[in-house]
Write an enzyme that holds these catalytic residues in place. Structure first.
Site, mmCIF file in Angstrom:
data_model
loop_
_atom_site.group_PDB
_atom_site.id
_atom_site.type_symbol
_atom_site.label_atom_id
_atom_site.label_comp_id
_atom_site.label_asym_id
_atom_site.label_seq_id
_atom_site.Cartn_x
_atom_site.Cartn_y
_atom_site.Cartn_z
ATOM 1 C CG HIS A 72 -0.308 -0.011 2.539
ATOM 2 N ND1 HIS A 72 0.039 1.140 3.225
ATOM 3 C CD2 HIS A 72 0.048 -1.044 3.350
ATOM 4 C CE1 HIS A 72 0.571 0.815 4.393
ATOM 5 N NE2 HIS A 72 0.601 -0.510 4.493
ATOM 6 C CG ASP A 74 -3.097 3.685 2.431
ATOM 7 O OD1 ASP A 74 -2.464 2.699 2.007
ATOM 8 O OD2 ASP A 74 -4.062 3.588 3.212
ATOM 9 C CG ASP A 105 2.845 0.435 7.941
ATOM 10 O OD1 ASP A 105 2.640 -0.282 6.951
ATOM 11 O OD2 ASP A 105 1.986 0.637 8.818
ATOM 12 C CD GLU A 139 -2.863 -1.939 5.455
ATOM 13 O OE1 GLU A 139 -2.918 -2.941 6.200
ATOM 14 O OE2 GLU A 139 -2.426 -0.834 5.851
ATOM 15 C CD GLU A 168 1.120 -4.081 6.104
ATOM 16 O OE1 GLU A 168 1.727 -3.400 6.965
ATOM 17 O OE2 GLU A 168 0.226 -3.609 5.379
ATOM 18 C CG HIS A 354 0.551 3.076 12.501
ATOM 19 N ND1 HIS A 354 -0.772 2.689 12.549
ATOM 20 C CD2 HIS A 354 1.017 2.605 11.322
ATOM 21 C CE1 HIS A 354 -1.090 2.007 11.458
ATOM 22 N NE2 HIS A 354 -0.003 1.950 10.695
#
Length: 381
Positions: A72, A74, A105, A139, A168, A354
């Protein structure tokens, strides 16, 4: 502290991707950049745009088996900018680490696989089978118009994936120490327990749903769902949100809303969990409404070509053995596995994903590309 530049091709491409602020569901040109690189080495590029989501299916070759890299573009929002050492969308190398939102990520994985594929195709231009990329910008968001819609499109035309490697960030302490060869299922409940609103001084004229639900919630939280098995830990239920009341201290609420989630093993099914929860609600004589959101089946990739190739690659490049695990959250692999594809996840260390100051070790990016290249060689040579 050093702010030196780095000429590694994987690092440079990762920096280009990080510089595009693709907060979900935005892509901000990341897939166009990837598509240009892939088209140059013979890939057919098929954009698939659904609603606000940008997806790409890129394939080189027309025969099976089909090796697919899934990822992904995003990223999650940057959060409090004042807590970042450097601007999150201005990729910066400090003391051997590349900082920026998406570094781990998963823009580092995207860059590593692009470079690995370029190297592989240069060495093996007539490789058997096919190489594909399934890339989405949905995602980190609601995952409605991303991988699941692409898979629906592929299934409708009977275009099958043999092996899917998801980029991932699977690693824990060092690159490749952990790969994910499966994931638990995910099931979410939204429960409303009904009562009668009233004044706290006149409880006989009201019916407090919090008091009514408390014994049920206690039993729910203490229920043993299964023992797990050699591949999966026991099923876990966690209450995520509880909301009841008007905010006033003198009002008995009329309803209580509870959201809880199961991460479940292959020892149970979603249907079994639903049946047990609703039986518990009935046993406690609650007046309730409940809705269920099914987020994905559990899946497991056991011994076979994909796991063997990945183990071999990690051992060859890093010098140590990997540990296949099924712990952690869900990924888009859950949408690919039901097609019959074997699915595995391998990516950078996940310690900062994150978070503010997300980063990846630049040496790991190059090693990850080497691992990906060896996996391609093991499966398609």
């Amino acid at each position: 502290m050093t702010h030196a530049s780095n000429s590694h091709p994987v690092t440079e491409l990762t920096k280009e991707l990080i510089a595009r602020p693709s907060v979900t569901p935005l892509d901000e040109g990341c897939q166009t950049l990837m598509a240009e690189r892939l088209a140059a080495i013979g890939f057919n590029i098929e954009p698939m745009v659904f609603e606000d989501t940008t997806n790409m299916w890129a394939r080189r070759g027309n025969e099976g088996p089909v090796f697919c890299f899934a990822g992904h573009t995003d990223v999650v929002p940057a959060g409090d900018l004042s807590r970042w050492h450097t601007p999150p969308f201005e990729p910066t190398i400090i003391d051997g680490y590349l900082y920026g939102r998406g570094a781990a990520d998963m823009k580092g994985s995207l860059a590593a696989m692009i470079v690995a594929t370029e190297r592989f195709v240069a060495k093996h231009p007539n490789h058997p089978g096919s190489i594909a990329f399934l890339i989405t910008s949905d995602e980190e968001g609601p995952f409605i118009n991303g991988t699941t819609r692409v898979i629906d499109t592929l299934e409708a035309r009977n275009e099958k994936i043999t092996w899917a490697l998801v980029g991932e960030p699977s690693s824990t302490l060092k690159l490749g120490d952990v790969v994910k060869n499966g994931r638990r299922g995910s099931l979410t409940a939204n429960l409303t327990v009904k009562g009668i609103q009233g004044h706290v001084a006149y409880p006989h004229l009201a019916d407090n749903p919090i008091h009514k639900a408390a014994p049920f919630l206690a039993e729910l939280s203490q229920t043993h769902w299964d023992n797990g098995n050699e591949f999966f830990p026991p099923t876990s239920m966690q209450i995520a949100n509880i909301n009841g009341g008007t905010g006033a201290s003198n009002v008995i609420p009329g309803t209580l809303e509870v959201m809880f989630n199961f991460r479940y093993s292959t020892e149970v099914t979603a249907e079994i969990l639903i049946e047990r929860v609703e039986a518990l609600l009935t046993a406690h004589e609650l007046d309730y409404d409940i809705s269920w959101t099914f987020n994905g089946l559990p899946f497991l990739t056991g011994e076979g070509p994909l796991l063997d190739a990945t183990r071999h690659a990690i051992r060859q490049i890093t010098g140590y053995d990997t540990d296949p695990q099924t712990t952690g959250g869900t990924s888009d692999g859950r949408f690919i596995a039901p097609t019959g594809a074997k699915v595995l996840e391998l990516g950078p260390v996940n310690a900062t994903i994150h978070k503010v100051n997300e980063c990846v070790k630049i040496d790991d990016l190059e090693q990850l590309a080497l691992c990906y290249e060896v996996i391609l060689e093991q499966l398609l040579c």
